[in-house]
Design an enzyme around this catalytic site. Structure first.
Site, PDB file in Angstrom:
ATOM      1  N   ARG A   1       0.869  -1.180   0.000  1.00 48.57           N
ATOM      2  CA  ARG A   1       0.000   0.000   0.000  1.00 48.57           C
ATOM      3  C   ARG A   1       0.910   1.235   0.000  1.00 48.57           C
ATOM      4  NH1 ARG A   1      -5.224  -1.735   0.699  1.00 48.57           N
ATOM      5  NH2 ARG A   1      -5.479  -3.672   1.850  1.00 48.57           N
TER       6      ARG A   1
ATOM      7  N   ILE B   1      -9.488 -15.841   4.460  1.00 50.35           N
ATOM      8  CA  ILE B   1     -10.442 -15.919   3.348  1.00 50.35           C
ATOM      9  C   ILE B   1      -9.872 -15.328   2.060  1.00 50.35           C
ATOM     10  CG2 ILE B   1     -12.436 -15.875   4.923  1.00 50.35           C
ATOM     11  CD1 ILE B   1     -13.047 -13.047   3.797  1.00 50.35           C
TER      12      ILE B   1
ATOM     13  N   THR C   1      -5.989   1.558  -6.338  1.00 48.66           N
ATOM     14  CA  THR C   1      -5.080   1.284  -7.458  1.00 48.66           C
ATOM     15  C   THR C   1      -5.625   1.870  -8.748  1.00 48.66           C
ATOM     16  OG1 THR C   1      -4.500  -0.787  -6.372  1.00 48.66           O
ATOM     17  CG2 THR C   1      -3.883  -0.581  -8.677  1.00 48.66           C
TER      18      THR C   1
ATOM     19  N   ASP D   1     -13.335  -7.498  -1.483  1.00 43.95           N
ATOM     20  CA  ASP D   1     -14.551  -6.898  -0.915  1.00 43.95           C
ATOM     21  C   ASP D   1     -15.670  -6.726  -1.951  1.00 43.95           C
ATOM     22  OD1 ASP D   1     -13.054  -6.674   1.346  1.00 43.95           O
ATOM     23  OD2 ASP D   1     -12.866  -4.484   1.306  1.00 43.95           O
TER      24      ASP D   1
HETATM   25  N1  LIG Z   1      -6.393   8.474  -4.936  1.00 40.48           N
HETATM   26  C1  LIG Z   1      -5.267   7.822  -5.263  1.00 40.48           C
HETATM   27  N2  LIG Z   1      -4.422   8.341  -6.182  1.00 40.48           N
HETATM   28  C2  LIG Z   1      -3.298   7.699  -6.524  1.00 40.48           C
HETATM   29  N3  LIG Z   1      -2.915   6.530  -5.996  1.00 40.48           N
HETATM   30  C3  LIG Z   1      -3.694   5.968  -5.078  1.00 40.48           C
HETATM   31  C4  LIG Z   1      -4.916   6.573  -4.654  1.00 40.48           C
HETATM   32  N4  LIG Z   1      -5.487   5.792  -3.716  1.00 40.48           N
HETATM   33  C5  LIG Z   1      -4.653   4.744  -3.548  1.00 40.48           C
HETATM   34  N5  LIG Z   1      -3.592   4.841  -4.374  1.00 40.48           N
HETATM   35  C6  LIG Z   1      -2.474   3.911  -4.476  1.00 40.48           C
HETATM   36  O1  LIG Z   1      -2.956   2.662  -4.963  1.00 40.48           O
HETATM   37  C7  LIG Z   1      -2.309   1.590  -4.294  1.00 40.48           C
HETATM   38  C8  LIG Z   1      -3.328   0.672  -3.686  1.00 40.48           C
HETATM   39  O2  LIG Z   1      -4.284   1.413  -2.909  1.00 40.48           O
HETATM   40  P1  LIG Z   1      -5.022   0.769  -1.653  1.00 40.48           P
HETATM   41  O3  LIG Z   1      -4.011   0.364  -0.664  1.00 40.48           O
HETATM   42  O4  LIG Z   1      -6.075   1.713  -1.232  1.00 40.48           O
HETATM   43  O5  LIG Z   1      -5.607  -0.589  -2.198  1.00 40.48           O
HETATM   44  P2  LIG Z   1      -6.728  -0.866  -3.271  1.00 40.48           P
HETATM   45  O6  LIG Z   1      -6.183  -0.777  -4.640  1.00 40.48           O
HETATM   46  O7  LIG Z   1      -7.916  -0.010  -2.985  1.00 40.48           O
HETATM   47  O8  LIG Z   1      -7.016  -2.403  -2.983  1.00 40.48           O
HETATM   48  P3  LIG Z   1      -7.876  -3.024  -1.774  1.00 40.48           P
HETATM   49  O9  LIG Z   1      -8.485  -1.892  -1.007  1.00 40.48           O
HETATM   50  O10 LIG Z   1      -8.892  -3.876  -2.465  1.00 40.48           O
HETATM   51  O11 LIG Z   1      -6.918  -3.818  -0.993  1.00 40.48           O
HETATM   52  C9  LIG Z   1      -1.373   2.205  -3.272  1.00 40.48           C
HETATM   53  O12 LIG Z   1      -0.063   2.179  -3.790  1.00 40.48           O
HETATM   54  C10 LIG Z   1      -1.880   3.619  -3.112  1.00 40.48           C
HETATM   55  O13 LIG Z   1      -0.853   4.536  -2.810  1.00 40.48           O
HETATM   56  O1  LIG Z   2      -4.363  -5.579   6.341  1.00 41.38           O
HETATM   57  P1  LIG Z   2      -4.347  -5.147   4.918  1.00 41.38           P
HETATM   58  O2  LIG Z   2      -3.454  -5.944   4.055  1.00 41.38           O
HETATM   59  O3  LIG Z   2      -4.135  -3.681   4.774  1.00 41.38           O
HETATM   60  O4  LIG Z   2      -5.781  -5.440   4.301  1.00 41.38           O
HETATM   61  C1  LIG Z   2      -6.984  -5.287   4.961  1.00 41.38           C
HETATM   62  C2  LIG Z   2      -8.032  -4.743   4.034  1.00 41.38           C
HETATM   63  O5  LIG Z   2      -7.945  -5.268   2.741  1.00 41.38           O
HETATM   64  C3  LIG Z   2      -9.230  -5.635   2.263  1.00 41.38           C
HETATM   65  O6  LIG Z   2      -9.271  -7.019   2.174  1.00 41.38           O
HETATM   66  C4  LIG Z   2      -9.498  -5.135   0.882  1.00 41.38           C
HETATM   67  O7  LIG Z   2      -9.567  -3.768   0.857  1.00 41.38           O
HETATM   68  C5  LIG Z   2     -10.214  -5.081   3.286  1.00 41.38           C
HETATM   69  O8  LIG Z   2     -11.351  -5.852   3.453  1.00 41.38           O
HETATM   70  C6  LIG Z   2      -9.376  -5.022   4.517  1.00 41.38           C
HETATM   71  O9  LIG Z   2      -9.785  -3.955   5.346  1.00 41.38           O
END
Ligand SMILES: Nc1ncnc2c1ncn2[C@@H]1O[C@H](COP(=O)(O)OP(=O)(O)OP(=O)(O)O)[C@@H](O)[C@H]1O
Ligand SMILES: O=P(O)(O)OC[C@H]1O[C@](O)(CO)[C@@H](O)[C@@H]1O
Ligand SMILES: [Mg+2]
Length: 506
Positions: free
Chosen positions: A170, A385, A198, A226
């Site tokens: 992240r 899960i 992402t 999710d």
């Molecule tokens: N608004 C944004 N603009 C640019 N990059 C972003 C933004 N939000 C998140 N990112 C980048 O995207 C990547 C993944 O974001 P995040 O950790 O929120 O997971 P996600 O893609 O939403 O997946 P999940 O929530 O399903 O685990 C990270 O490297 C984060 O810095």
């Molecule tokens: O502990 P991590 O790796 O940040 O992930 C937890 C989060 O990732 C997810 O599986 C997907 O966004 C959420 O349900 C949960 O809050």
């Protein structure tokens, strides 16, 4: 073919249909002049019947569309169509010039390795691409690590393994350094696999690539356990996660049934959406109550959770409660620093709703029935899960996704996402997917079905009442301020931090 009806003439029927708008996907040719067109190498692929390829229908054209709304309801919302995913007769890349980057970002999800594997195998065998690199550890890997060369032999068994063998992370989204790295490595196809965050990052990368006029195609492959990404039918890995959640629910049921006044409490993933909890509840049938982020709930008083569980214990001697991790976050007391806590990507760090419920349940029972046995067995399967390999259905889904992405990119589409809409794979503008959310629709029949299966209280009505009570309070306060009367004497309405009593207006 004319549409006929016993009650209306053909022309009346046609008037009922709303216009359909085509959602165009950007193309490299929009900003790269003189982009060459080449025949699709599938024409000469020994695994495809070359005769069949020449027939109409194998290669998709601009007229092959997927409808988003297949029902024709009377709502004023417009209807949309998307280009169907699949191979095109002509492509825009010379396969020997292609340099691919594949990256996985965000949390884990069953099927990530299958998507990577199928991208590698598909690019290699369908289009003859040989330069395929994996960017390790998420977005930050573009500028902080050396990419990993991938080939079909290396990824052969990846679909059997959970997680992502490219690693993920992240945070670390540094737009300029990412796009600089794309340029420095001479990548011209970037496959980005990740969730909502992402996809927001992918939009920025695409915009920057476009503004630098780089001949680089960007495609997003939505991943989220999710199921919180909108427009597409569902995200890969979701079904596997629901299946895994069954084991936790079943264990909670056994534990609860084997105790005197036993409560089995299961917390499931679901940051802002309760899809996993809802689907696990519907498929398990052992669940007495399902709490999701989309529905407010409260603990004490008439119509509250305790009253309901008390009734269930009286009737059945046990109860199973499933709660999504994002549920009740507004009523769990938290310190000021907890209110601010965020992960590296900026997502709010949640408090453990399961632990909180367990404590509150014990306090409630000790207060109400101090001399009776009572047990809460809390099961939190968290990563179990999602840290598994995909089941058969998700594996197939991942394969089709990867191949759809490859065909679209090779045909010169960019700034797009691929995913199933009403069962057909489509190309969707990246920006639309990055903005679209997919909350559980608590007004549709699926949520009613949950309530009919569990018979749980109608927290919806209560929360509406609370909203009304708060609105009424806001109005009174505003009027008080305007008239200068009583403004200083008003008490705050009940918000986060209370013990979940019913709204005072009820
Ligand atoms: N608004 C944004 N603009 C640019 N990059 C972003 C933004 N939000 C998140 N990112 C980048 O995207 C990547 C993944 O974001 P995040 O950790 O929120 O997971 P996600 O893609 O939403 O997946 P999940 O929530 O399903 O685990 C990270 O490297 C984060 O810095
Ligand atoms: O502990 P991590 O790796 O940040 O992930 C937890 C989060 O990732 C997810 O599986 C997907 O966004 C959420 O349900 C949960 O809050
Ligand atoms: Mg997310």
């Amino acid at each position: 073919m004319a549409v006929t009806s016993n009650s209306a003439s053909d022309s009346d029927i046609s008037k009922l249909f709303k216009p359909i708008y085509l959602k165009e996907v950007p193309r490299l040719s929009n900003y790269v002049p003189n982009l060459q067109t080449r025949p699709n190498p599938l024409d000469h692929n020994p695994y495809f019947d070359t005769h069949q390829l020449q027939q109409d229908g194998f290669y998709l054209t601009q007229s092959d569309l997927v409808l988003r709304q297949i029902e024709n309801d009377p709502s004023p919302l417009p209807r949309f169509a998307y280009h169907r995913a699949g191979p095109r007769k002509h492509i825009r890349f010379e396969p020997s010039d292609v340099r691919v980057a594949i990256v996985t970002c965000g949390g884990l999800c069953p099927g990530l390795n299958t998507v990577i594997r199928e991208l590698v195998v598909g690019l290699w065998h369908l289009y003859g691409v040989r330069h395929i690199l994996g960017v390790t550890a998420g977005y930050r890997g573009f500028y902080s690590t050396e990419p990993l060369p991938l080939n079909p032999k290396l990824v052969h068994h990846w679909h059997d393994v959970g997680g992502t063998l490219l690693q993920t992370s992240r945070g670390g989204f540094d737009l300029n350094r990412i796009v600089d790295a794309i340029q420095n490595h001479a990548f011209n196809q970037v496959y980005i696999i990740g969730g909502d965050g992402t996809m927001k990052g992918a939009v920025k990368i695409y915009d920057e690539i476009r503004s630098r006029k780089l001949e680089v195609a960007v495609v997003g492959i939505p991943k989220t356990v999710d199921n919180d990404v909108g427009i597409i039918d569902k995200s890969f890995g979701f079904q596997t996660a629901v299946e895994m959640a069954q084991q936790a629910i079943s264990a909670a049921h056994v534990e609860a049934e084997s105790a005197v006044n036993g409560i089995g409490l299961v917390k499931l993933m679901g940051r802002s959406t309760g899809h996993i909890a809802l689907h696990a509840t519907l498929s398990s049938r052992d669940v007495d109550c399902c709490l999701i982020p989309e529905i407010d709930f409260y603990l004490e008083g008439k119509g509250g959770l305790f009253e309901f569980l008390g009734q269930r214990l009286k009737e059945n001697g046990h109860a199973v409660l499933v709660v999504a991790e994002g549920a009740g976050q507004d009523i769990i007391p938290r310190t000021d620093s907890q209110k601010e806590e965020r992960d590296e990507s900026g997502n709010l760090v949640f408090l453990d709703v399961g632990e909180w419920l367990k404590t509150e349940l014990k306090h409630w029972w000790a207060r109400e029935h101090p001399h009776e046995l009572f047990t809460v067995k809390y099961i939190d399967p968290t990563y179990m899960i999602r840290a598994v390999h995909a089941n058969a259905a998700d594996n197939l889904y991942c394969t089709l996704l990867a191949h759809s992405a490859i065909h679209g990119v090779m045909a010169g589409y960019t700034g797009f996402v691929t995913g199933p809409i009403n069962g057909n794979y489509a190309y969707i503008p990246l920006e639309d997917v990055a903005q679209a959310k997919n909350p559980v629709d608590t007004k549709d029949h699926k949520w009613s079905w949950v309530r009919s299966v569990t018979n749980q209280p109608d927290f919806v009505r209560r929360s509406v009442q609370r909203e009304r009570a708060e609105n009424a309070w806001d109005l009174t306060r505003r009027e008080g301020f305007l008239s200068g009367k009583n403004a200083g004497n008003m008490e705050e309405p009940m918000k986060g931090g209370h013990q979940g009593g019913p709204p005072s207006a009820t």
